[in-house]
Design a protein around this motif. Structure first.
Motif, PDB file in Angstrom:
ATOM      1  N   UNK A 268       0.864  -1.185   0.000  1.00 33.83           N
ATOM      2  CA  UNK A 268       0.000   0.000   0.000  1.00 33.83           C
ATOM      3  C   UNK A 268       0.899   1.233   0.000  1.00 33.83           C
ATOM      4  N   UNK A 269       0.935   1.937  -1.120  1.00 32.22           N
ATOM      5  CA  UNK A 269       1.787   3.122  -1.234  1.00 32.22           C
ATOM      6  C   UNK A 269       1.286   3.955  -2.403  1.00 32.22           C
ATOM      7  N   UNK A 270       1.291   5.279  -2.235  1.00 33.23           N
ATOM      8  CA  UNK A 270       0.822   6.149  -3.313  1.00 33.23           C
ATOM      9  C   UNK A 270       1.906   6.429  -4.343  1.00 33.23           C
ATOM     10  N   UNK A 271       3.125   5.923  -4.136  1.00 38.70           N
ATOM     11  CA  UNK A 271       4.220   6.101  -5.094  1.00 38.70           C
ATOM     12  C   UNK A 271       4.358   4.847  -5.941  1.00 38.70           C
ATOM     13  N   UNK A 272       4.013   4.915  -7.239  1.00 37.80           N
ATOM     14  CA  UNK A 272       4.129   3.725  -8.097  1.00 37.80           C
ATOM     15  C   UNK A 272       5.546   3.179  -8.179  1.00 37.80           C
ATOM     16  N   UNK A 273       6.549   4.073  -8.167  1.00 38.74           N
ATOM     17  CA  UNK A 273       7.933   3.606  -8.287  1.00 38.74           C
ATOM     18  C   UNK A 273       8.342   2.769  -7.087  1.00 38.74           C
ATOM     19  N   UNK A 274       7.863   3.148  -5.896  1.00 35.34           N
ATOM     20  CA  UNK A 274       8.190   2.367  -4.698  1.00 35.34           C
ATOM     21  C   UNK A 274       7.480   1.017  -4.739  1.00 35.34           C
ATOM     22  N   UNK A 275       6.224   1.017  -5.161  1.00 37.67           N
ATOM     23  CA  UNK A 275       5.516  -0.263  -5.277  1.00 37.67           C
ATOM     24  C   UNK A 275       6.203  -1.166  -6.298  1.00 37.67           C
ATOM     25  N   UNK A 276       6.671  -0.569  -7.386  1.00 35.80           N
ATOM     26  CA  UNK A 276       7.354  -1.360  -8.415  1.00 35.80           C
ATOM     27  C   UNK A 276       8.639  -1.968  -7.866  1.00 35.80           C
ATOM     28  N   UNK A 277       9.420  -1.186  -7.129  1.00 29.91           N
ATOM     29  CA  UNK A 277      10.675  -1.695  -6.575  1.00 29.91           C
ATOM     30  C   UNK A 277      10.416  -2.803  -5.563  1.00 29.91           C
ATOM     31  N   UNK A 278       9.434  -2.613  -4.691  1.00 27.70           N
ATOM     32  CA  UNK A 278       9.120  -3.645  -3.697  1.00 27.70           C
ATOM     33  C   UNK A 278       8.513  -4.882  -4.356  1.00 27.70           C
ATOM     34  N   UNK A 279       7.747  -4.678  -5.422  1.00 25.54           N
ATOM     35  CA  UNK A 279       7.204  -5.828  -6.129  1.00 25.54           C
ATOM     36  C   UNK A 279       8.333  -6.698  -6.684  1.00 25.54           C
ATOM     37  N   UNK A 280       9.346  -6.116  -7.276  1.00 22.27           N
ATOM     38  CA  UNK A 280      10.504  -6.876  -7.769  1.00 22.27           C
ATOM     39  C   UNK A 280      11.174  -7.622  -6.624  1.00 22.27           C
ATOM     40  N   UNK A 281      11.307  -6.941  -5.476  1.00 14.43           N
ATOM     41  CA  UNK A 281      11.947  -7.556  -4.320  1.00 14.43           C
ATOM     42  C   UNK A 281      11.191  -8.816  -3.884  1.00 14.43           C
TER      43      UNK A 281
END
Length: 586
Positions: free
Chosen positions: A465-478
């Motif tokens: 849950x985050x309003x920053x798509x780039x952070x969600x994308x990075x955590x999704x890869x992780x």
């Protein structure tokens, strides 16, 4: 009060028979007496004249007696005036000598004619002669321009009031005094001498400086609190992607480039955290800490940096002592001071780190063999954002942050001259001792890595849950690399909707705190009320720990909170810990 005379003592009723017999036994038969009065007219005595024959006094004798009485009155008044003057002078000397303010007389050429005990104590001289010699050698005023301003004020008006100057003490330190003086002129109407008094205003100026610092702190705090979140979000994305890409096999050039991106992101994170440390006014976790052990561990951690710059670091620790403060905060103070000392010493230089204990307090001394701190720079070294380092090599926050940390725990930081007029600088941190027990065991530099529980691929589901798509994308890869199934929500309301439908299918929830609409704090409070079973599986993250809302949330929640930009290894360690506790299950 009136003149009297006895022409015959034997027959005069003024005399008793017994007294008359005593007087006449000395051959006296007649006498006359004239009152003796003081300058104020009060009767203070009488002048008595005796005669060996019984007869009245002649007019000439009475006139002579009156003249003598007048002269005696003048002499008596003069004697009393002289005694009063001597008493007044002694009283004035006692007043000057025992006055709490420094009182002095100084000539135009810089000679001290007289000084009192308060001035000697203020300037730490053993006697007036040594202070007079120092003044004659031009060592009293720290700035000749200040003395010239004093002389100019006296030349213009014979008086100088409230002029602030810096005086030099016997040990070389400075003290700020407020001067008032009155001039004396010679026959050519030139000022040649003045007498004045000086009041030590150094504590007042230090308090004003602290007030200005706090005002600047508040202004910067408002700026940083709003900007930190905006900076930390992109920094989180940069750091996460760089770390993630470094997990893949790369050419040496690509690996070096990614490593540079990661290191610069870490450096940027450090700058932001320094800013946050500078402006935060929050409670810290104080505990009994081993001073010598903490200093030794921090120095060992800094050794590689010192060796890279060719600097030799010497460590001398005293007997074990205990201070009551936050261990991480103490490590930050030591790291800041040691880092500055290493950079100041330069290639081939030396740094000394010592600990010492005394009654009720302990000291950490960090000393270097570098060029030292110039007198012009010295008053500003603790000012925020002031640095003498080249652009890009320092933020000017290290000493300010360290000062705030030390003062928060009742200590102080000061600079002292090195002994023997050696070049370099010396910083002394003084901390109060607690006298309580401390865990003297020092954690090893590298702790053994616990065995990580193995999770079946695809067995765990995480909600980001985050309003920053780039952070969600990075955590999704992780998480995807580790075999997790990932679902995402762009704000707190969307995340709450997913959890409300089926909270049980998520083994882990990672949520930002500051989001538009329903924030992470609001999400937490809704779950406390309706679905508290989700909270043990929640991890929050925020880049805005300086705000009051975030700080109070960290204090009251039982959920772990990661400060952005965190490293993926921190998240990995936290997941492992929750798994070991049986909180996370596939």
């Amino acid at each position: 009060g009136e003149p009297v005379q006895s022409a015959d003592i034997a027959s005069d009723p003024l005399w008793t028979a017994s007294r008359a017999c005593v007087v006449m036994s000395y051959g006296v038969r007649a006498c006359w007496a004239t009152p003796l009065r003081g300058a104020d007219g009060r009767l203070v005595g009488a002048l008595a004249c005796f005669c060996d024959t019984a007869r009245p006094a002649t007019p000439r004798e009475l006139e002579l007696a009156s003249t003598v009485v007048h002269l005696a009155s003048i002499a008596l008044s003069s004697a009393r005036d002289a005694a009063s003057i001597r008493s007044s002078e002694a009283s004035f000397r006692s007043f000057v000598e025992n006055a709490p303010a420094a009182i002095f007389r100084e000539t135009l050429h810089g000679h001290l004619v007289s000084t009192n005990a308060a001035m000697l104590a203020l300037l730490r001289y053993p006697d007036g002669e040594s202070l007079a010699r120092a003044a004659s050698a031009g060592q009293l005023y720290a700035d000749d321009a200040a003395r010239r301003r004093l002389v100019a004020a006296l030349e213009a008006d014979d008086l100088a009031r409230g002029l602030e100057v810096d005086w030099c003490r016997a040990d070389g330190t400075r003290v700020t005094v407020r001067l008032s003086a009155r001039a004396y002129r010679d026959e050519r109407t030139r000022v040649w001498l003045w007498e004045g008094y000086a009041e030590d205003v150094t504590p007042l100026r230090q308090a004003e400086s602290a007030l200005r610092r706090n005002e600047k702190l508040a202004a910067v705090g408002q700026l940083v609190s709003g900007v930190a979140h905006e900076l930390n979000n992109p920094l989180s994305s940069i750091l996460h992607f760089a770390e993630d890409l470094l997990d893949d096999r790369r050419t040496q050039g690509d690996a070096e480039a990614l490593g540079m991106i990661r290191d610069q992101a870490r450096r940027s994170r450090s700058i932001v955290r320094d800013l946050l440390s500078f402006v935060q006014q929050r409670d810290v976790v104080a505990e009994a800490v081993s001073l010598a052990g903490t200093v030794a561990a921090t120095v060992r951690a800094m050794m590689p940096s010192a060796e890279m710059l060719g600097v030799r670091v010497h460590l001398e620790t005293a007997q074990e002592s205990v201070v009551h403060l936050d261990r991480a905060a103490l490590e930050q103070v030591i790291t800041n001071l040691l880092s500055n000392a290493i950079q100041a010493a330069g290639m081939g230089g030396e740094v000394w780190v010592r600990t010492a204990c005394g009654p009720g307090c302990c000291r950490i001394v960090v000393e270097d063999s570098g060029p030292g701190i110039s007198p012009e720079v010295l008053p500003r070294i603790f000012d925020p954002f002031f640095t003498t380092k080249p652009t890009g090599e320092g933020t000017g926050l290290g000493l300010s942050v360290s000062l705030g940390i030390v003062e928060q725990f009742g200590g102080r930081i000061a600079t002292e001259p090195r002994g023997g007029n050696l070049p370099g600088s010396r910083f002394v941190v003084t901390l109060p001792l607690t006298g309580g027990p401390a865990d003297t065991a020092i954690a090893p530099a590298v702790a053994a890595t616990p065995a990580r529980p193995v999770m079946e691929p695809g067995s765990c589901r995480v909600l980001l849950i985050d309003d920053e798509p780039s952070i969600r994308s990075a955590l999704r890869r992780f998480f995807t690399r580790r075999g997790w199934q990932v679902e995402e929500a762009g704000d707190g309301a969307a995340g709450l909707a997913l959890l409300s439908r089926d909270a049980g299918r998520f083994a882990l929830v990672v949520s930002d705190l500051r989001m538009p609409g329903l924030s992470g704090v609001d999400l937490h409070d809704r779950l406390v009320a309706d679905r508290s079973q989700v909270l043990p599986r929640m991890i929050f993250s925020t880049g805005d720990v300086a705000s009051h809302e975030a700080a109070s949330f960290v204090q009251r929640t039982s959920c772990p909170v990661l400060q952005k930009p965190f490293e993926l290894a921190e998240l990995d360690d936290l997941i492992t810990l929750l798994t070991e506790r049986g909180v996370l299950q596939g």
